[in-house]
Design an enzyme around this catalytic site. Structure first.
Site, PDB file in Angstrom:
ATOM      1  N   GLU A  34     -10.959  -0.791  -3.648  1.00  0.00           N
ATOM      2  CA  GLU A  34     -10.383   0.017  -2.510  1.00  0.00           C
ATOM      3  C   GLU A  34      -9.054   0.647  -3.003  1.00  0.00           C
ATOM      4  O   GLU A  34      -9.092   0.830  -4.352  1.00  0.00           O
ATOM      5  CB  GLU A  34      -9.894  -0.847  -1.558  1.00  0.00           C
ATOM      6  CG  GLU A  34      -8.725  -2.064  -1.987  1.00  0.00           C
ATOM      7  CD  GLU A  34      -8.684  -3.219  -1.077  1.00  0.00           C
ATOM      8  OE1 GLU A  34      -9.635  -3.342  -0.268  1.00  0.00           O
ATOM      9  OE2 GLU A  34      -7.545  -3.927  -1.377  1.00  0.00           O
ATOM     10  N   ASP A  88       0.699  -1.325  -0.070  1.00  0.00           N
ATOM     11  CA  ASP A  88       0.094  -0.249   0.086  1.00  0.00           C
ATOM     12  C   ASP A  88       0.899   1.321  -0.084  1.00  0.00           C
ATOM     13  O   ASP A  88       0.703   2.321   0.702  1.00  0.00           O
ATOM     14  CB  ASP A  88      -0.908   0.214   1.290  1.00  0.00           C
ATOM     15  CG  ASP A  88      -1.704  -1.251   1.537  1.00  0.00           C
ATOM     16  OD1 ASP A  88      -1.839  -2.014   0.343  1.00  0.00           O
ATOM     17  OD2 ASP A  88      -1.850  -1.602   2.689  1.00  0.00           O
TER      18      ASP A  88
END
Length: 310
Positions: free
Chosen positions: A189, A19
């Site tokens: 997401e 991420d």
């Protein structure tokens, strides 16, 4: 002609991380990733910095869960931004599954890009599920007009909120709303926004983060609030390189149409969902102003020094 410049190699940093958010602070490149581990072990954040995109140094534990009174697990997806001489670090914690649980998106603040960061509010900034979006995966973006936006969301829903100039409170949009649903088709997401030639390129992750088909798609709009009609995928697995490629950040070299994507992927040798590594490759646009599909490499990118002619 052979390119003899040193390259970063991929992964660009050692260890299991995911991420990544990518920034330029103080004329230096920064990567802010999630420590990729089981939720109970995701209790701190490291950062990495470089003067040339090739050699990276680690800043350890720039934010620790002991400094966030309301967090107890699953700290992930950081997104820092600089404003008014301070660094605001947005992150998700606790992986809440309902409005009856404590957690969501928090903010920590520091006077330096390497921290230490401390809790700015003593509570989450966003702690409830609005429009069906789990409050995870924040991405902060400041537009040319100085309006600051926070994009976030999981469970296939994406919201945007407007941040006040203090960066630690939510504003309202012209219609009086606070949470605006901007979910594009197939969004899962990991939102990410860039602006190029007065167009807004909104990117997001699709598929399941723990599987091989995690990927990145994007849409383009004339407004930071969309609508973002899906154009197509730009990053996905390559059977010769890696699987599970997604959740990324983007760097633009100031004053140049030169772009880099920093993302995570899973080596072909790994099946553990948390075995993710951070990589960097070039991001290009075609003559139609569309993002070209990313070619994942093991070489990474060539040396780039900010402020230097290449």
């Amino acid at each position: 002609m052979t390119n003899n410049k040193p390259t970063s190699g991929n992964p660009v940093i050692p260890g299991w991380y995911a991420d990544p958010e990518a920034r330029i602070f103080n004329n230096r490149f920064w990567i802010y990733p999630t420590y990729s581990a089981p939720y109970k072990e995701q209790t701190f954040f490291d950062a990495f910095y470089s003067d040339n995109l090739v050699e990276w140094e680690k800043a350890e534990r720039i934010l620790d869960i002991k400094d966030i009174s309301w967090a107890d697990k699953a700290m992930w997806a950081p997104s820092p931004i600089e404003r008014n001489g301070k660094y605001y670090y947005f992150f998700a914690a606790n992986d809440i599954q309902s409005n009856n649980e404590l957690g969501g998106i928090g903010i920590a603040v520091s006077d330096q890009p390497h921290g230490p960061f401390k809790d700015a509010l003593g509570k989450p900034l966003i702690d409830k599920i609005h429009h069906g979006a789990q409050p995870i995966d924040p991405h902060v973006f400041i537009d040319n007009d100085n309006n600051a936006y926070l994009y976030y969301g999981g469970w296939g829903q994406c919201n945007v909120v407007k941040l006040n100039t203090d960066m630690i409170s939510l504003g309202t949009f012209d219609d009086g709303s606070v949470y605006k649903d901007i979910t594009p088709n197939f969004f899962v997401e990991g939102p990410c926004m860039i602006k190029r030639k007065n167009k807004y390129y909104f990117m997001w992750s699709e598929g399941g983060w723990g599987g091989p088909d995690y990927s990145v798609a994007y849409g383009i709009s004339e407004s930071p609030l969309g609508p973002f009609n899906r154009v197509g995928k730009i990053l996905e697995k390559d059977p010769k390189v890696a699987t599970g490629a997604g959740h990324h950040g983007v760097i633009q070299i100031p004053g140049k149409d030169e772009w880099y994507i920093i993302y995570h992927r899973r080596p072909l040798s790994e099946t553990n969902a948390n075995h993710r590594e951070v990589c960097i490759d070039r991001l290009y646009f075609n003559k139609e102003e569309e993002i070209q599909p990313i070619e994942m490499t093991f070489e990474g990118v060539s040396e780039c020094v900010l402020g230097a002619d290449k």
